[in-house]
Design a protein around this motif. Structure first.
Motif, PDB file in Angstrom:
ATOM      1  N   UNK A 125     -61.624 -26.254  51.612  1.00 54.60           N
ATOM      2  CA  UNK A 125     -62.136 -27.011  52.749  1.00 54.60           C
ATOM      3  C   UNK A 125     -60.987 -27.615  53.559  1.00 54.60           C
ATOM      4  N   UNK A 126     -60.028 -28.171  52.828  1.00 51.26           N
ATOM      5  CA  UNK A 126     -58.926 -28.850  53.513  1.00 51.26           C
ATOM      6  C   UNK A 126     -58.046 -27.872  54.310  1.00 51.26           C
ATOM      7  N   UNK A 182     -50.538 -21.119  52.984  1.00 55.08           N
ATOM      8  CA  UNK A 182     -49.581 -22.059  52.377  1.00 55.08           C
ATOM      9  C   UNK A 182     -50.242 -23.424  52.159  1.00 55.08           C
ATOM     10  N   UNK A 239     -48.780 -20.897  39.530  1.00 50.29           N
ATOM     11  CA  UNK A 239     -48.584 -22.042  40.416  1.00 50.29           C
ATOM     12  C   UNK A 239     -49.198 -23.251  39.737  1.00 50.29           C
ATOM     13  N   UNK A 295     -54.077 -26.731  46.458  1.00 52.41           N
ATOM     14  CA  UNK A 295     -54.421 -26.388  45.054  1.00 52.41           C
ATOM     15  C   UNK A 295     -53.485 -27.104  44.096  1.00 52.41           C
ATOM     16  N   UNK A 296     -52.215 -27.181  44.451  1.00 53.47           N
ATOM     17  CA  UNK A 296     -51.261 -27.882  43.583  1.00 53.47           C
ATOM     18  C   UNK A 296     -51.616 -29.356  43.476  1.00 53.47           C
ATOM     19  N   UNK A 297     -52.005 -29.922  44.588  1.00 46.12           N
ATOM     20  CA  UNK A 297     -52.347 -31.356  44.585  1.00 46.12           C
ATOM     21  C   UNK A 297     -53.546 -31.621  43.686  1.00 46.12           C
ATOM     22  N   UNK A 298     -54.504 -30.713  43.718  1.00 45.66           N
ATOM     23  CA  UNK A 298     -55.715 -30.887  42.917  1.00 45.66           C
ATOM     24  C   UNK A 298     -55.524 -30.367  41.494  1.00 45.66           C
ATOM     25  N   UNK A 299     -54.314 -29.929  41.196  1.00 44.67           N
ATOM     26  CA  UNK A 299     -53.980 -29.397  39.860  1.00 44.67           C
ATOM     27  C   UNK A 299     -54.888 -28.226  39.485  1.00 44.67           C
ATOM     28  N   UNK A 341     -46.650 -14.939  43.628  1.00 50.39           N
ATOM     29  CA  UNK A 341     -46.526 -16.147  42.793  1.00 50.39           C
ATOM     30  C   UNK A 341     -47.308 -15.883  41.513  1.00 50.39           C
ATOM     31  N   UNK A 397     -48.539 -27.802  38.832  1.00 49.17           N
ATOM     32  CA  UNK A 397     -47.966 -29.073  39.298  1.00 49.17           C
ATOM     33  C   UNK A 397     -46.462 -29.122  39.063  1.00 49.17           C
ATOM     34  N   UNK A 421     -68.716 -30.339  53.413  1.00 48.31           N
ATOM     35  CA  UNK A 421     -68.213 -31.191  52.323  1.00 48.31           C
ATOM     36  C   UNK A 421     -67.369 -32.317  52.917  1.00 48.31           C
ATOM     37  N   UNK A 463     -50.760 -14.799  42.446  1.00 54.46           N
ATOM     38  CA  UNK A 463     -51.085 -15.033  43.855  1.00 54.46           C
ATOM     39  C   UNK A 463     -50.350 -13.981  44.691  1.00 54.46           C
ATOM     40  N   UNK A 468     -52.376 -23.252  49.166  1.00 52.58           N
ATOM     41  CA  UNK A 468     -51.626 -23.297  47.908  1.00 52.58           C
ATOM     42  C   UNK A 468     -51.186 -24.728  47.604  1.00 52.58           C
ATOM     43  N   UNK A 469     -50.711 -25.421  48.619  1.00 52.20           N
ATOM     44  CA  UNK A 469     -50.270 -26.802  48.398  1.00 52.20           C
ATOM     45  C   UNK A 469     -51.440 -27.705  48.014  1.00 52.20           C
ATOM     46  N   UNK A 496     -53.361 -21.629  39.519  1.00 51.60           N
ATOM     47  CA  UNK A 496     -53.539 -20.303  40.121  1.00 51.60           C
ATOM     48  C   UNK A 496     -52.561 -19.332  39.466  1.00 51.60           C
ATOM     49  N   UNK A 556     -45.339 -18.423  52.651  1.00 51.66           N
ATOM     50  CA  UNK A 556     -45.682 -17.500  51.561  1.00 51.66           C
ATOM     51  C   UNK A 556     -45.955 -16.129  52.161  1.00 51.66           C
ATOM     52  N   UNK A 605     -50.025 -12.089  48.623  1.00 50.78           N
ATOM     53  CA  UNK A 605     -50.306 -12.255  50.056  1.00 50.78           C
ATOM     54  C   UNK A 605     -51.089 -11.041  50.537  1.00 50.78           C
ATOM     55  N   UNK A 616     -63.072 -25.621  45.830  1.00 52.45           N
ATOM     56  CA  UNK A 616     -63.829 -25.937  47.041  1.00 52.45           C
ATOM     57  C   UNK A 616     -63.072 -26.917  47.953  1.00 52.45           C
ATOM     58  N   UNK A 617     -62.505 -27.942  47.315  1.00 53.40           N
ATOM     59  CA  UNK A 617     -61.811 -28.962  48.104  1.00 53.40           C
ATOM     60  C   UNK A 617     -60.545 -28.409  48.772  1.00 53.40           C
TER      61      UNK A 617
END
Lengths: 83, 390
Positions: free
Chosen positions: B59-60, B19, A62, B25-29, A59, A64, A1, B35, B22-23, B32, A36, B37, B55-56
């Motif tokens: 991937x990142x 981590x 989670x 995922x937050x950026x892509x709104x 968590x 924004x 991707x 969660x 998770x970050x 979740x 985490x 561990x 997916x994004x």
């Protein structure tokens, strides 16, 4: 991707923390999650770094706007980042 | 709850950077939940609609996402998408349940003490409230008022309809006491010969006192009062004159016993009732016996304790035979005792029997009983005073 252009984190709002009976912590306006673990969750809020220690941490939500941590909270540690 | 209904996916993200994941995922709104561990990464829940958005971030952050569990109505619907019969059957069942809830299936009448509940039910039926009635167009208040008007024994009624079940609560009225006209003067006279033991006079002028011997028809309490202030006036005498009475009587007793027995022949008529409709499950409805006992058995079908509007009524007609035979000695004695008890109850009511001596004398056509009774009873009997104007 194919990776898309990196999106910036949402603008940091003023941090608000609510602790309910040592079992739940609601953090609004928090930033990046730095660590985490089920015994420690560390996250950033502006120039402040907050570390939540405890056992069986998870968590719950989670999003924004912030996050909800559940578990048995034992310590909340605040430290300021040097510029 | 809503998320569960819409569908939810439990997944595991495996890799060295939870981590970062998770970050990202937050950026892509990506929302979740729960969660946790894990040694190899983390596990979390996500609404089914957002799963592809993972997916994004995966991937990142170089994490591998694996589905652990899918749950929710959406996945069930997808699993059974080709079995349209199930959906149709469910819809049909729900439709039938909805339609059937518009009809009364069961009527229960509560609060009947003296009044027969069946009588109330029949009256309700005549006004259109019965099992199988369509409830939305029913005027319950009108039916209630009509039944209350036609049944003076009832003072209050409430018809509570809960789905297909109707509870009819009734309260019975207190019977009106006998109102004695005050303007009807009367005397009290002796109903039998006896010796007065006590005289309690509430109104009127006592003509006897304790210890007096009276004969039948003698005046006990007079309703005629005469005073200097008010002159002659007529009142309604009231009181209780307790007297010891003596009575000698002779009674005739039957010497034959009538016995009822079953011949063994019986006919059963079975009917299947559905709401107001009934289907006879027999061909010939006539009964050839002259005397018979009727035993009616109603069996109502129920589903999980809920009574259904289907009942199975079985009426059994059993032929009876009546035969007579001479009474035995013991039976003869019982018959005579019953005749004496009936006589005392009819003549003296609730008298306190002091002594009773009886002797059975055989006759050509039966048996006779001669008895001597000594009892204490109220001998006062009211007779109206007829004035000259009447």
């Amino acid at each position: 991707m194919k990776p898309t252009k990196k999106k910036p984190l949402p603008p940091a709002r003023s941090l608000q923390l609510y602790v309910h009976a040592g079992r739940e912590l609601i953090a609004e306006g928090c930033g990046t999650i730095l660590q985490f673990d089920d015994s420690r969750i560390r996250f950033q809020a502006g120039k402040l770094e907050i570390s939540v220690d405890g056992t069986d941490l998870a968590i719950q939500q989670l999003g924004l706007s912030g996050l909800i941590i559940r578990g048995i909270l034992t310590d909340i540690h605040f430290s300021s980042q040097k510029e | 709850m809503l998320a569960r209904l819409l569908g939810q996916v439990v997944f595991r993200a495996e890799g060295p950077f939870p981590e970062r994941f998770l970050n990202a995922c937050r950026k892509e709104n990506v929302p979740l939940q729960r969660v946790r561990r894990l040694p190899e990464g983390l596990s979390a829940e996500i609404p089914a609609g957002h799963f592809k958005a993972l997916r994004l971030p995966a991937y990142r952050s170089r994490m591998r996402v694996r589905v652990a569990q899918k749950r929710g109505a959406g996945f069930v619907r997808h699993r059974y998408r080709k079995r349209w019969g199930l959906a149709l059957g469910t819809l049909l069942t729900l439709g039938i349940l909805w339609v059937s809830s518009l009809f009364i299936w069961n009527i229960e009448i509560t609060g009947c003490l003296q009044v027969d509940a069946q009588e109330v039910k029949q009256l309700l039926e005549t006004h259109g409230f019965h099992e199988g009635v369509f409830t939305p167009k029913m005027d319950v208040l009108r039916i209630r008022d009509a039944v209350l008007l036609e049944m003076p024994e009832l003072i209050w009624m409430a018809i509570n309809i809960s789905g297909s079940y109707a509870e009819v609560q009734v309260r019975e009225s207190v019977p009106k006491p006998e109102i004695v006209p005050e303007d009807c003067p009367q005397n009290l006279i002796a109903a039998a010969d006896g010796t007065v033991l006590s005289a309690t006079v509430k109104n009127g002028n006592a003509a006897v006192k304790a210890g007096d011997t009276v004969t039948k028809g003698q005046l006990l309490v007079s309703g005629v009062l005469d005073s200097k202030e008010e002159g002659l006036r007529l009142v309604r005498s009231e009181g209780q004159i307790m007297a010891r009475i003596y009575d000698r009587f002779t009674l005739r007793c039957p010497s034959v016993m009538e016995e009822k027995s079953f011949s063994g022949r019986k006919t059963t008529h079975t009917t299947l009732n559905f709401f107001q409709f009934s289907v006879n499950l027999f061909k010939n409805g006539s009964i050839s016996y002259s005397d018979y006992d009727t035993i009616k058995t109603v069996k109502r079908l129920s589903l999980f304790g809920v009574p259904l509007p289907i009942s199975y009524v079985s009426v059994c007609y059993e032929e009876t035979l009546f035969t007579t035979r001479p009474a035995t000695e013991d039976e003869q004695r019982l018959l005579c005792e019953k005749a004496v008890a009936d006589y005392i109850a009819a003549q003296y009511g609730a008298a306190e029997v002091l002594s009773l001596q009886t002797e059975m004398i055989p006759q050509e056509d039966g048996m006779s009983v001669q008895g001597e009774l000594q009892a204490v009873t109220d001998i006062a009997r009211a007779v109206p005073i007829l004035s000259s104007r009447e």
